[in-house]
Write an enzyme that holds these catalytic residues in place. Sequence first.
Site, PDB file in Angstrom:
ATOM      1  N   ARG A  62     -14.132 -10.437   8.166  1.00 57.39           N
ATOM      2  CA  ARG A  62     -13.757  -9.204   8.865  1.00 57.39           C
ATOM      3  C   ARG A  62     -14.366  -9.281  10.256  1.00 57.39           C
ATOM      4  NH1 ARG A  62     -12.498  -3.691   7.573  1.00 57.39           N
ATOM      5  NH2 ARG A  62     -13.317  -2.211   9.092  1.00 57.39           N
ATOM      6  N   HIS A 117      -4.178  -6.483   9.276  1.00 54.75           N
ATOM      7  CA  HIS A 117      -5.013  -5.924   8.201  1.00 54.75           C
ATOM      8  C   HIS A 117      -4.254  -6.087   6.873  1.00 54.75           C
ATOM      9  CE1 HIS A 117      -8.262  -3.948   6.417  1.00 54.75           C
ATOM     10  NE2 HIS A 117      -8.279  -2.804   7.060  1.00 54.75           N
ATOM     11  N   GLN A 125      -5.393  -4.406   3.461  1.00 51.53           N
ATOM     12  CA  GLN A 125      -5.113  -2.963   3.489  1.00 51.53           C
ATOM     13  C   GLN A 125      -3.687  -2.681   3.032  1.00 51.53           C
ATOM     14  OE1 GLN A 125      -7.231  -0.240   4.844  1.00 51.53           O
ATOM     15  NE2 GLN A 125      -5.669   1.014   3.875  1.00 51.53           N
ATOM     16  N   ASP A 127      -3.691   6.989  11.724  1.00 52.75           N
ATOM     17  CA  ASP A 127      -4.960   6.274  11.850  1.00 52.75           C
ATOM     18  C   ASP A 127      -5.731   6.929  12.991  1.00 52.75           C
ATOM     19  OD1 ASP A 127      -6.973   4.425  11.541  1.00 52.75           O
ATOM     20  OD2 ASP A 127      -5.826   2.696  12.249  1.00 52.75           O
ATOM     21  N   CYS A 181      -5.851   5.387   6.492  1.00 51.52           N
ATOM     22  CA  CYS A 181      -6.673   4.255   6.052  1.00 51.52           C
ATOM     23  C   CYS A 181      -8.173   4.530   6.161  1.00 51.52           C
ATOM     24  CB  CYS A 181      -6.293   2.985   6.806  1.00 51.52           C
ATOM     25  SG  CYS A 181      -6.337   3.160   8.595  1.00 51.52           S
ATOM     26  N   ARG A 202      -7.987  -0.045  -2.401  1.00 50.58           N
ATOM     27  CA  ARG A 202      -8.431  -1.227  -1.665  1.00 50.58           C
ATOM     28  C   ARG A 202      -9.125  -2.202  -2.618  1.00 50.58           C
ATOM     29  NH1 ARG A 202      -9.734  -1.552   3.384  1.00 50.58           N
ATOM     30  NH2 ARG A 202      -9.392  -3.748   2.948  1.00 50.58           N
TER      31      ARG A 202
END
Length: 334
Positions: free
Chosen positions: A106, A133, A136, A229, A269, A314
């Site tokens: 990450r 991502h 996700q 987001d 998210c 997740r």
Amino acid sequence: MHFQGRSFLSITDFSKAEIEYLIDFSIHLKKLKKNKIPHQYLKGQNIALLFEKSSTRTRSAFTVALNDLGANPEFLGQNDIQLGNKETTADTAKILGSMFDGIEYRGFSQGTIETLAEHAGVPVWNGLTDEWHPTQMIGDFMTIKEHFGYLEGLKLVYIGDGRNNVANSLLVTASLLGVHITIAAPESLMPDEEYIEIAKSYAKESGSEIVLTDESDIAVKDANIVYTDVWISMGEEKDAEKRLELLEDYQVNEALLENVDDNFIFMHCLPAFHNTETSFSQKIKDKCGITEMEVTEDVFNAPFAKQFQQGENRMHSIKAIVAATNGNLFIPEM
């Protein structure tokens, strides 16, 4: 093509059938977890978790997923790794690949994770870069399938900053899966042409309809999913006033949602700035007078808001990705 030994760096690494398999496998593993049925497909493995960026959900999801799978996660934070600093990324990849059975990364650069995957000799999984991502996305579309029971033909509308990694990934994943996708954003914050072209190529096969618009109120008509987001991402705090001015008409609030489909969910998210109960949002309030940013408190806490189910997923979806690519499972040809 089999999953075993493959990396997951962007959504484009897998076919539609493979992405659908990962979503369904995620739902299956969630049922095993809820019923306390062991599933230690990675028993005895050691997995490196490389974090150049801080994380709550991704780090927790990988750690719990790997423990459930019987693997040993080893966290290496920003102060522990030397990627491109005192050691080249390729050299680090070779060393870690010789010691670990898989690597999560990450961080910032997509180029960094591509170099890791090229030289590690073990699967590498993208926990987030500035461009993509993908882990996700498996959790997000898992959440959508849990609610609706299917994916093709649904209408997903993303509202806000359309040129970040989540918007890029939603655009491409939805078009791959046959989900109609609308990006409602200011013209200056639309996805880069690269992602639009990838999405269009997938849409030709899947039948997905792609709409890019700066009119959020029109965009959400008959939407099944409205997704947003944060307006101000890590590193953009200095431009807060400019960003808020640019995005003020893209807040997800009750007025915006008047014309959505009867069967509708809200997604985010996380983290979300829906009140002033964080130090960051308090600073924004003091500086700009704003108490709610990308989503209002009433929408965030409504029955149709699925962000916490999405957050839990997740873990289940990361577990599916890691197990499929590194668990020596028998998976039929896609």
